[in-house]
Scaffold this active site. Sequence first.
Site, mmCIF file in Angstrom:
data_model
loop_
_atom_site.group_PDB
_atom_site.id
_atom_site.type_symbol
_atom_site.label_atom_id
_atom_site.label_comp_id
_atom_site.label_asym_id
_atom_site.label_seq_id
_atom_site.Cartn_x
_atom_site.Cartn_y
_atom_site.Cartn_z
ATOM 1 N N GLN A 196 -3.859 8.606 -0.586
ATOM 2 C CA GLN A 196 -2.841 8.288 -1.960
ATOM 3 C C GLN A 196 -3.642 8.247 -3.354
ATOM 4 O OE1 GLN A 196 -2.061 4.709 0.050
ATOM 5 N NE2 GLN A 196 0.049 5.401 0.953
ATOM 6 N N THR A 214 1.462 2.680 -4.395
ATOM 7 C CA THR A 214 1.882 2.592 -3.100
ATOM 8 C C THR A 214 2.749 1.525 -2.797
ATOM 9 O OG1 THR A 214 0.096 1.151 -2.090
ATOM 10 C CG2 THR A 214 -0.653 3.392 -2.749
ATOM 11 N N CYS A 215 3.090 1.488 -1.562
ATOM 12 C CA CYS A 215 3.996 0.292 -1.305
ATOM 13 C C CYS A 215 3.300 -1.145 -1.478
ATOM 14 C CB CYS A 215 4.510 0.060 0.289
ATOM 15 S SG CYS A 215 3.380 0.097 1.365
ATOM 16 N N SER A 247 -7.452 -3.199 0.616
ATOM 17 C CA SER A 247 -6.230 -3.056 1.202
ATOM 18 C C SER A 247 -5.526 -4.337 2.061
ATOM 19 C CB SER A 247 -6.431 -1.845 2.154
ATOM 20 O OG SER A 247 -6.503 -0.715 1.526
ATOM 21 N N ARG A 280 0.565 -1.484 -3.749
ATOM 22 C CA ARG A 280 -0.046 -1.578 -5.097
ATOM 23 C C ARG A 280 0.588 -0.592 -6.117
ATOM 24 N NH1 ARG A 280 -5.350 -2.420 -4.897
ATOM 25 N NH2 ARG A 280 -5.329 -2.939 -2.854
#
Lengths: 461, 286
Positions: A120, A48-49, A109, A51
Site C-alpha cells: 500500500q 489505508t483503512c 500496523s 491510517r
Amino acid sequence: MIAVVGFSHHTAPIALREQFTLDEARENKLARTLVGTGAVGEIFFVSTCNRVELYAAAQRGAGHNAPPLTAALREAIIAESPALGPHLYEYSGSAALRHLFRVASSLDSMVVGEAQILGQLKQGYERAVARGSVGPILGQVFPQALRSAKRVRSETEIGAGQVSVPTVAVDLAARIFGNLKGHRAALVGTGEMGQMVGKLLRDQGARLTVVGRSEERSRPIAERLGAEYRSIFDLGDVVRAADVIVSSTSSEVPIFPLSAMTGLHRERRGRSLFLIDLAVPRDVDPRVGDLEGVFLYNIDDLSSAAQASRDVRALEAERAQKIVEEVLFDFEKRKSAAQVAPTIKALRDRAREAFSIELERSLRGKLRDLQPEQRAAVERMIDAGVNRLLHAPSTRLREGAGSGEPEEALEWARALTELFELEPVSSPEHTSAFPPFEEERVSSDDLSAERAPASLTAKET
Amino acid sequence: MDAAATIAFLIAVIGYTVASTLFFGALLRRAAASSLRVARGALLGAVVAHAGLIVWSTFIVRHDPVGSMQFAVSAAGWVMAAGFLWAEPRYQVHALGALTGPIALALLVLAQFLSTPAWAPPISRFWLALHVTANLLGVGLFLLAGVASAFYLYVERSLKRKNPGLLPAGMPALDSLDLLAFRFLIFGYPFLTFGIVTGGLFFSELGGAGSASLGRAVLGYISWLFLGTVLVWRGALGHRGKKSAFGTLAGVFCVLLLLASYLVRGAVEEPAGHVTFERELGSQSA
C-alpha cells in the site's frame, strides 16, 4: 526537511478514520492545494483503512510567508475533517524518517508483521511519482524505507505464523493437505467465525459445502459463499467426503459423537480429516481427536496458536526496531557526509582558482620563457600541492560528517564557507532541480471530485 | 584417485553440502525461489559429479561394481539423491533435502573408506550385475520413502499434540509426505522383488552358504514382506497415515540392516560357496 502528519488506529477510532479517506483524485487535489501554500515541495500519501498519512518535503527556498511544513499538512486535514484535529500526530526530520521506516516495516500496523502495508505504501508512492509530486528528497528517502522493510522481512520472523483464529485454521489445513485446491470443506452451522473460515478455505480453492438445519437460513449463506447447500440430515455423507469440517452450531449436544465418527472414520480408510470446532459448547466429542488421521482443533486450540504467533512477532518486533535504527543511522550518516561534499569541492575550487591566477600572472612575467612541457609540469605541481594541502581537512570533514554526530563537522563547513568566502554548491537536498509539479495532470474533474467511498481506498489489513 | 576423480569427488561433496544447507534453510523458513534454484543446481551438480565418480570407478579403474561395496554404497546414495531431485519440484517437498542431502553425502564419503573385497562369487556376472543394480535402486528409493515417513511422523505428532508452532515454516504438508513415501515404495518394490528372487537363486546355486548368508537372506525376505504388507495396506486397502509410516520405516530399517550386513561381510566371514568353488577349482587343476 521532511515531515509527516496523519492519524492511525493508534490515535483515532474508526468513526473518525472513515471521515477522511483518499483516492487518487483527492490525492491530486490535496497535493495541488498543499504545493500552492508555498510550504510543500514534495508529497506522497498513504491511505489505508487503518491510517492516512501525508509525507512531505519542504519547498526549496520557501518564503518567510510560507507556513511551517507540518502546520500546512495539519491544516489541510483539519480543513476537511475538523474532528480529526486532536487525533493527528506529526513528526519531522529524523523522527519522520523513523516513523516511515516503522510503517514500511509493519511495526506500526494493527497486526504487527502483516505484509500488505508495504504494498500500500508503494502504491501511494507510485501514484505520487506518476503525479510528479516526488522529487530528490522523498526520492532518496523512500528507497531507504523499502530497504528497512526488506531487511526486517528477511532477517526477522516478524511475519511468522498466523495471528487470527480463521487464518490459523486455514494455515493448519494447508499443513495437512498442502494446496487446498480441489479439497472438500464443509461448514456446519452458520456462526460468524465459521463463515469467515469457510470463506478463506474457498478462497484457497477448496470446494465448500454449507450444512444447516434450516434451509431458509443456510441456503442464502451458501450462495453468498459460493458453496453447495446440504441438509443436516446428509451430515454422514458430508463427513465421508470432506477433508476439512468447520463446525459452529449452537447445538447443546455434540453433533459429532464418538460412536458415529468411529464408523465414518473407518469408511474413510485413514484419509486425513481436519475438524475445526468453533462452537461453545463443543460440537465434536473430544475423543474423536484420538482417532488416527483425525486432527481436532477447538476454539481454544486455535486461539492459543494465534497467541503463540503474536508472542513470536512481539519478540521479533524488538529485533526489527534495531534494524530500523540501523538503516536510519546509516542513511543519516550518508546524508550528512553528502552535506559537506559541496563545501569541500568549493574549497578545492577556490584554492585552484587562486593558484591559477597567480600562475597565469607568473607565466606572463618572469616565467614567460617556459616551454609547454615545463608549464604543464608547473601546473601539475600546483595541482598536487593543492591536493596535499587540502587532503587532511577534507578527510576530517568527511569523517566528521559521517560519524553519526555531524554537528561539529557541519559547523566546520560553515566556518570554512565564511572564512574563504566560498559559494558552496548545496547538497542535493537543497539544490537539485525541483521536479515540475505537473498541474495539468490534475483535471477539473479531480478538483471537483466528491469524496471517494471508503471501499475504494486501499486496505491495510 | 586420479585428478579427475578427485575433482569429481570434491564437486560432489561441495554440491551435496551446499544443497543440504540450503534445503535445511528451506525447512526452517519458506525459501525464496532463487534459493531453491541454487539448491537444485548444487544438487544437480553433485549428482552429475557423483555419477561421473561411479562411472570412473567402474569403467576406468575397473573396480568390480558387482563385488564392490564401495560401488554399492556410493550408488545407493546416488540413487537417493537423483530420486529426490526428481520428486522435489513435483511434490514441493524441499524440506526433505535437509535429510536426503546429508545421507547421500555420508554414503559418498563412506564409500571412499571401503575396500573392494577379494571375493567374487562364482555365478553369472550378468545376472549378478542385474541383482546388485536392482537392489541398489531399491535401497536408494526406500531411503527416500523412509525420509518422507520420518518427516510424516514428526508432522503428524506435532499436529496431533496441537503444537503446530513446532513445525518449521518450510515443512511439507502431511498428505504430500504420505503420498511421496507411498510413491517411492511403489517404485522401489519391483527392484527389491527382483533382487530377492535373483538372490534366492544365487543362494541355491552356491550350494547353500554360511549362517551369515542365510541370515542375510532371511533379513531380505523380512524386508520384502514388511514393505509388501505396507504396500497392500496402503495401496490396495487404502489405509494411510501413521501405521503406514511406521511400517515403511520398519521395512527401510530392515533394508538398511541388510546393506550394513554386506558392509561387514569381508571382516566377519568367508563365504562358504566361495570356498567350495575354490576347492573344486583346485581339485580339478590337480
